[in-house]
Design a protein around this motif. Structure first.
Motif, PDB file in Angstrom:
ATOM      1  N   LEU A  61      -8.789   4.776   5.196  1.00 44.48           N
ATOM      2  CA  LEU A  61      -8.865   6.156   5.695  1.00 44.48           C
ATOM      3  C   LEU A  61      -7.610   6.951   5.345  1.00 44.48           C
ATOM      4  O   LEU A  61      -7.547   8.144   5.582  1.00 44.48           O
ATOM      5  CB  LEU A  61      -9.087   6.157   7.213  1.00 44.48           C
ATOM      6  N   ASP A  62      -6.617   6.277   4.768  1.00 43.84           N
ATOM      7  CA  ASP A  62      -5.398   6.958   4.339  1.00 43.84           C
ATOM      8  C   ASP A  62      -5.475   7.382   2.871  1.00 43.84           C
ATOM      9  O   ASP A  62      -4.593   8.062   2.391  1.00 43.84           O
ATOM     10  CB  ASP A  62      -4.183   6.058   4.595  1.00 43.84           C
ATOM     11  N   PHE A  97       0.816  -1.199   0.000  1.00 41.02           N
ATOM     12  CA  PHE A  97       0.000   0.000   0.000  1.00 41.02           C
ATOM     13  C   PHE A  97       0.859   1.261   0.000  1.00 41.02           C
ATOM     14  O   PHE A  97       1.782   1.395   0.795  1.00 41.02           O
ATOM     15  CB  PHE A  97      -0.887  -0.017   1.252  1.00 41.02           C
ATOM     16  N   SER A 122     -10.966   0.862   6.599  1.00 40.01           N
ATOM     17  CA  SER A 122      -9.794   0.314   7.292  1.00 40.01           C
ATOM     18  C   SER A 122      -8.800   1.454   7.513  1.00 40.01           C
ATOM     19  O   SER A 122      -8.999   2.558   7.009  1.00 40.01           O
ATOM     20  CB  SER A 122      -9.160  -0.770   6.424  1.00 40.01           C
ATOM     21  N   VAL A 123      -7.730   1.154   8.231  1.00 36.77           N
ATOM     22  CA  VAL A 123      -6.725   2.201   8.467  1.00 36.77           C
ATOM     23  C   VAL A 123      -6.150   2.682   7.126  1.00 36.77           C
ATOM     24  O   VAL A 123      -5.942   3.873   6.924  1.00 36.77           O
ATOM     25  CB  VAL A 123      -5.629   1.679   9.417  1.00 36.77           C
ATOM     26  N   ASN A 124      -5.941   1.756   6.202  1.00 33.57           N
ATOM     27  CA  ASN A 124      -5.464   2.193   4.883  1.00 33.57           C
ATOM     28  C   ASN A 124      -6.564   2.891   4.088  1.00 33.57           C
ATOM     29  O   ASN A 124      -6.295   3.867   3.394  1.00 33.57           O
ATOM     30  CB  ASN A 124      -4.892   1.011   4.096  1.00 33.57           C
TER      31      ASN A 124
END
Ligand code: FAD
Lengths: 319, 263
Positions: free
Chosen positions: A100-101, A70, A96-98
């Motif tokens: 939201l990135d 990622f 997910s954390v990604n």
């Protein structure tokens, strides 16, 4: 413009479960808009992923073969370019954390309204109706987006995983990425250190949350655990405060536990906590707040002060 | 180096509450500094103490009532505060990510910080998206869910850990300027000292309207409309033990023994 574009989530060589849930959410939405379901998978072994993502209801899988892991710059560019090429109505990403990135950057760049952490979706006339929680799960809300197009991130575990095999077309998408514009580099991964106990191994967990108030009071919890021959685990604030080591934390960013009995003491039941313990056989909640979200998944509950109940329970077990 | 920290006063809900239309009845609401922002403030103040940051500015979008809460950041060491508010905002019941982005973007353009720190999410509406959206709007780098931070001002980079799911952290190098969304646990937020609290009263707290920022009234309308609010249905048939603590503990102990728990 009635198609749906769903973005798969993967990490270190594996598709994450939410990817298959996105297929279901995406298919449901595409059925309502009368469009096709497109799935994009960016970076990593994309062909292998594409094969796995070709489940029932998927019309097309677009692979972006660029890099292994990622990178939000790559994702943001790949998705905006796919959006321009496919002109979907809705973009679905994982919360997910990604997710939201990159999802907020994609929404901003495409000038799409964004609604995150959605637990249910429907279309009502021209509006997208999204159900989401507020105030740490104390209330649920419906939000209407009266826009031609939107970006949405979905909460994991809310839609069933898509199954079966589909007959999607798989197409490689050529993304144009300016290497100079990539301003972030992933240099590695680190696992949170192990430690003295393995809470995933325990049959009975006595789990403590912010309701315990002070570090000294943890003794009450350890006394109870000893009397019950149980292991102590906790919610995040206890670890954030440094009162217990990270290997005791249950939840999204901690451990996933599935004990026979999980006793949640002074834990509200935020979604990120529940993600780590909802698979427990029997869930008991001790909490002064009868409306705490933990009550929604508890099998047994005591709506009372832990400082009264815990010592009494310890005594019951001869402690 | 200048650090801008976004802070928010969030509404907290009492145990027992009532819903009035699409909002929680005000009688059951309290106010607090957003938990995640407390860690972002601490991270900024630590950069100042380490001689890396020479100015820490906070920005909030909120009514005058929120000033007491945002002064907490000044009391902990921030140098000055900006509060964005406007009559046009008072009528909006759910300020969406796009609207927040536009307001904060205008502030960033005025202030030109080298680093922007936000909380991962706010405890009330929990969109968890404003920081990354802002980064894209101001055309800088970013990282979401940061639980470890080292800034190298000479190299113009930051080394961060991003906290992924399942106890895994991603190690990432990013170019500055950047927006980082700060996760709880990254540090131990300090309590404000009495001296800090006194000093905070004299630190500048500047109110800016949409016109001051050059932002159009229409920008804050957004595309999201809250249409319903209700208490979630329970997924299980929860058995509630009633009575005194001794009675409920006794009932629970019986149940636990049935489930195989033994002393
Ligand atoms: C990206 C991300 C990842 C996260 N990962 C995790 C994770 O892995 N694990 C996790 O746990 N959280 C995680 N969180 C945090 C999560 O959102 C919540 O903030 C956290 O779970 C709250 O912990 P708590 O229930 O102990 O505290 P609170 O929500 O503050 O709840 C305390 C509870 O104690 C009750 N209480 C208070 N006093 C008493 C008393 N005397 N007797 C009985 N009850 C009492 C209260 O009614 C309340 O329900 C994450 C958040 C984010 C944004």
């Amino acid at each position: 413009m009635s198609d749906v574009l769903a973005i798969a989530d993967h990490r270190r060589g594996e598709l994450r479960d939410v990817s298959y849930e996105l297929l279901t959410a995406g298919r449901d939405l595409a059925d309502e808009t009368g469009g096709d379901l497109h799935v994009a998978v960016v970076s990593g072994p994309v062909d292998e992923y594409a094969e796995k993502l070709d489940r029932e209801g998927v019309d097309a899988v677009h692979t972006v073969d660029y890099g292994e892991e990622f990178n939000h710059d790559v994702y943001t560019r790949a998705i905006t370019q796919l959006y321009d090429a496919l002109a979907p109505q809705y973009v679905l990403a994982p919360n997910s954390v990604n997710g939201l990135d990159y999802a907020p950057a994609v929404a901003n760049r495409l000038d799409l309204p964004l609604v995150t952490d959605v637990v249910d979706l429907a279309v009502d006339g021209d509006a997208l109706v999204a159900t989401r929680e507020m105030y740490g799960g104390k209330v649920e809300t419906t939000t209407e987006l009266a826009a031609d197009a939107a970006a949405v991130t979905i909460r994991s575990g809310e839609w069933p995983a898509a199954e079966g095999t589909g007959d999607a077309t798989v197409e490689a998408f050529d993304v144009d990425i300016d290497e100079d514009a990539i301003g972030s580099t992933v240099t590695g991964f680190e696992e949170v250190a192990g430690g003295d106990v393995d809470i995933t191994d325990a049959d009975v967990l006595v789990s403590v949350g912010r309701g315990i108030d002070e570090e000294e009071n943890l003794e009450l919890i350890f006394d109870l655990a000893e009397a019950m021959d149980a292991t102590v685990s906790s919610s995040r604030p206890i670890v954030d405060n440094g009162w217990l080591p990270p290997n005791r934390q249950v939840g999204q960013s901690g451990k996933v536990v599935t004990p026979d009995v999980y006793v949640a003491i002074g834990i509200s039941g935020a979604v990120q906590h529940v993600a780590g313990m909802k698979g427990s056989e029997t869930i008991v909640a001790i909490n002064t707040d009868p409306n705490a979200p933990i009550m929604d998944i508890a099998d047994y509950a005591i709506h009372d002060d832990l400082f009264d109940v815990v010592p009494a329970l310890t005594e019951e077990f001869g402690g | 180096m200048k650090v801008l920290v976004t802070v928010k006063e969030v509404a907290t809900v009492e145990d027992e509450f009532e819903i009035d239309g699409t909002a929680i009845d005000e009688r059951f609401l309290g106010a607090d500094l957003n938990e995640w922002d407390d860690y972002a403030i601490e991270a900024a103040v630590q950069l100042q103490e380490d001689g890396i940051a020479d100015e820490v500015v906070t920005v909030t979008i909120g009514p005058e009532d929120a000033e007491q809460t945002i002064r907490q950041a000044l009391a902990k060491g921030a140098d000055r505060a900006i509060r964005v508010w406007d009559d046009a905002l008072a009528d909006v019941d759910l300020l969406d990510v796009g609207a927040k982005t536009e307001l904060l973007q205008a502030v960033v353009e005025d202030e030109d910080p080298d680093l922007v720190l936000t909380g991962v999410q706010s405890g009330d509406d929990s969109f968890g998206a404003t920081g990354v959206s802002l980064a894209d709007a101001i055309d800088t780098q970013w990282a979401a869910v940061v639980n470890d931070l080292e800034v190298d001002p000479d190299a113009g980079t930051a080394s961060v850990h991003r906290e992924l799911e399942g106890g895994v952290e991603e190690l990432t190098e990013i170019d500055l300027p950047a927006v980082l969304t700060i996760q709880t646990g990254i540090n131990e937020p300090r309590y404000a000292s009495l001296r800090g609290i006194r000093q905070a009263q004299r630190k500048p707290l500047d109110h800016q309207t949409l016109a001051d920022l050059g932002v159009d009234d229409g920008a804050v309308d957004g595309d999201l409309e809250l249409t319903d609010m209700y208490e979630p249905e329970t997924e299980t048939d929860v058995t509630v033990f009633e009575g005194s603590a001794e009675e409920t503990a006794g009932d629970l102990a019986d149940l636990l023994r049935e489930k195989g728990v033994e002393a």
